[in-house]
Design an enzyme around this catalytic site. Structure first.
Site, PDB file in Angstrom:
ATOM      1  N   GLN A  26       0.815  -1.216   0.000  1.00  0.00           N
ATOM      2  CA  GLN A  26       0.000   0.000   0.000  1.00  0.00           C
ATOM      3  C   GLN A  26       0.841   1.256   0.000  1.00  0.00           C
ATOM      4  O   GLN A  26       0.321   2.366  -0.128  1.00  0.00           O
ATOM      5  CB  GLN A  26      -0.922   0.015   1.220  1.00  0.00           C
ATOM      6  CG  GLN A  26      -0.185   0.113   2.550  1.00  0.00           C
ATOM      7  CD  GLN A  26      -1.084  -0.131   3.742  1.00  0.00           C
ATOM      8  OE1 GLN A  26      -1.417  -1.261   4.045  1.00  0.00           O
ATOM      9  NE2 GLN A  26      -1.468   0.946   4.410  1.00  0.00           N
ATOM     10  N   CYS A  69      -5.073   0.064   3.738  1.00  0.00           N
ATOM     11  CA  CYS A  69      -4.901  -1.348   4.094  1.00  0.00           C
ATOM     12  C   CYS A  69      -6.188  -2.148   3.948  1.00  0.00           C
ATOM     13  O   CYS A  69      -6.183  -3.301   3.518  1.00  0.00           O
ATOM     14  CB  CYS A  69      -4.356  -1.468   5.511  1.00  0.00           C
ATOM     15  SG  CYS A  69      -5.420  -0.747   6.783  1.00  0.00           S
ATOM     16  N   HIS A  88      -5.702  -1.216  11.563  1.00  0.00           N
ATOM     17  CA  HIS A  88      -5.060  -1.837  10.405  1.00  0.00           C
ATOM     18  C   HIS A  88      -5.808  -3.109  10.028  1.00  0.00           C
ATOM     19  O   HIS A  88      -6.212  -3.875  10.910  1.00  0.00           O
ATOM     20  CB  HIS A  88      -3.606  -2.163  10.723  1.00  0.00           C
ATOM     21  CG  HIS A  88      -2.799  -2.627   9.552  1.00  0.00           C
ATOM     22  ND1 HIS A  88      -2.748  -1.940   8.356  1.00  0.00           N
ATOM     23  CD2 HIS A  88      -1.991  -3.717   9.383  1.00  0.00           C
ATOM     24  CE1 HIS A  88      -1.946  -2.576   7.511  1.00  0.00           C
ATOM     25  NE2 HIS A  88      -1.486  -3.663   8.110  1.00  0.00           N
ATOM     26  N   ASN A 101       0.188  -9.441   4.941  1.00  0.00           N
ATOM     27  CA  ASN A 101       0.110  -7.992   5.130  1.00  0.00           C
ATOM     28  C   ASN A 101       0.170  -7.299   3.774  1.00  0.00           C
ATOM     29  O   ASN A 101       0.315  -7.942   2.731  1.00  0.00           O
ATOM     30  CB  ASN A 101       1.258  -7.530   6.040  1.00  0.00           C
ATOM     31  CG  ASN A 101       0.924  -6.280   6.816  1.00  0.00           C
ATOM     32  OD1 ASN A 101      -0.002  -5.545   6.484  1.00  0.00           O
ATOM     33  ND2 ASN A 101       1.675  -6.021   7.862  1.00  0.00           N
TER      34      ASN A 101
END
Length: 442
Positions: A66, A72, A362, A384
């Site tokens: 990102q 996110c 997040h 992630n």
């Protein structure tokens, strides 16, 4: 503060004396003079227990980044959806356009902001609700918000609308757009106060903002060709696709069947009830709904979806006890209390929410879980969106203890719900205040 007690010279002498008499405190002072607190508190022995091997490991289709943006939640959602695309096309990896979704998110949020200003036009300047609205629009969001966007605008492959400099680095753009939105808010409040219809002027404002977004993100694609090679290197080309037809043909997931579950162990949110948050959203015709469940239920639902071979979008507080380089989230790996002279940092999850110490900030994707000898989860594998330089080539591991303490939201298919939970979904949600921690954005 009529009876507030000031710090006296005598009290300072006591503090200094206790510090000077502690050999441990002086030794720790020396240690931290050459090491930052995070590294100084790191417990390597505890970290070694978090092995990157898992009982269930669904893998992924490549790590995304990102970059310098707060998108996110978009990356995590599209990382879940792209797995379906890769499977339906027999591809090794594929990436969907985060920029395309981010464009429409920003535009819809701007409309939502202006509508909220109109809706709250009777509030005095300084009112807490108005102050909350005037924070403006950000990159962050929640699951139901991306569902609203996809239902309205579909999705496209990244090749159809790639990243731009502004989509990957949003700080300055956000600052300037919010300045313009607040200027618009002043004008709209005056129009409402005069008794006129604010909608014609609002539409003029949106047209101006649309141009600015096109300049920053590029004009959203409407028709495109989807070209790809499968795992056998066979070439395919699907021409004249639209974002909606692409979703229907290659993603196929019915997002209406997926539900946001939360774990909020606070007295104002009884379990097995649904909640929404006032002034939380992007698409005006959309709706945010959470089902609050106990942690045992929360984990069981997540595990059920993983066992069925599908990854899980989830939101947590990634600011707590994490190592970005090694890819670890685990409070036992960090001895902050001991390094800082024996301070006790323990706090219940309920107190953390109630007193502003923790909230979701997040979103990522759970792609695996490991079970102990009793069949209970003891660590989780995380995909992630911080690029492959973070963690272990983009993957992280979180302990089950950390999961329980700092995970707040996950999205699971309702087919895994008990009858009681399905009945709870049918009830009208309780509306929470705009600043409730369950309204925080990932």
């Amino acid at each position: 503060m009529k009876h507030a007690k000031p710090i006296t010279k005598e009290f300072l002498c006591q503090c200094e004396k206790e510090y000077e008499e502690s050999q441990l405190c002086r030794a720790l002072t020396c240690a931290l003079s050459k090491a930052d607190l995070e590294h100084g508190a790191f417990d390597g022995e505890a970290a070694r227990k978090l092995d990157m091997t898992f009982s269930i490991d669904l893998g992924t289709t490549g790590v995304t980044s990102q970059k310098a943006s707060g998108r996110c939640w978009i990356f995590a959602a599209l990382n879940v959806l792209r797995k379906a695309v890769a499977e339906n096309c027999n591809m090794k990896e594929v990436e969907l356009s985060q920029n395309y979704i981010a464009f429409w998110d920003k535009f819809e949020k701007m409309n939502y902001f202006l509508e909220s200003v109109i809706d709250s036009a009777d509030l005095e300047v300084g009112d807490r609700v108005l102050d909350w609205i005037l924070q403006g629009v950000s990159d962050g969001g929640q699951w139901d918000m991306i569902v609203s966007l996809i239902k309205k605008y579909g999705v496209v492959p990244k090749s159809a609308m790639p990243e731009t400099c502004q989509s990957s680095s949003t700080r300055v753009m956000n600052r300037m757009l919010n300045q313009k939105l607040r200027k618009n808010a002043i004008e709209l409040r005056k129009i409402v106060a005069s008794g006129q219809d604010p909608q014609p002027r609002k539409e003029e404002m949106l047209k101006e903002l649309y141009k600015a977004l096109c300049i920053c993100f590029g004009k959203p694609v409407q028709v495109f060709d989807f070209e790809y090679r499968d795992k056998e290197k066979t070439y395919f080309c699907d021409r004249q696709m639209t974002p909606q037809s692409f979703y229907e043909k290659y993603v196929k997931l019915d997002l209406e069947d997926y539900v946001s579950i939360i774990h909020a162990p606070t007295k104002d949110k009884p379990y097995n009830k649904t909640y929404t948050v006032k002034y939380l959203g992007n698409v005006v015709e959309g709706f945010v709904r959470h089902l609050n469940v106990p942690m045992d239920t929360f984990k069981a639902l997540v595990v059920s979806q993983l066992k069925a071979g599908q990854t899980v979008w989830f939101g947590s507080d990634c600011s707590k006890y994490g190592d970005r380089k090694q890819g670890i989230w685990d409070q036992d790996t960090y001895r902050y209390g001991e390094v800082l002279g024996g301070i006790d940092f323990e706090m219940t999850k309920e107190d953390g929410l109630n007193f502003g110490d923790s909230a979701m900030n997040h979103a990522m994707v759970i792609v695996g879980v490991n079970f102990d000898e009793n069949g209970k989860p003891n660590r989780w594998k995380i995909e992630n969106s911080w690029g492959d330089d973070a963690g272990v080539k983009g993957y992280f591991v979180m302990s089950d203890k950390w999961f329980e303490a700092y995970t707040y939201q996950a999205v699971v298919h309702k087919k895994y719900f008990s009858e009681d939970l399905l009945k709870a979904l049918e009830k009208e949600p309780v509306e929470l205040k705009p600043w409730d921690p369950m309204g925080s954005l990932a």
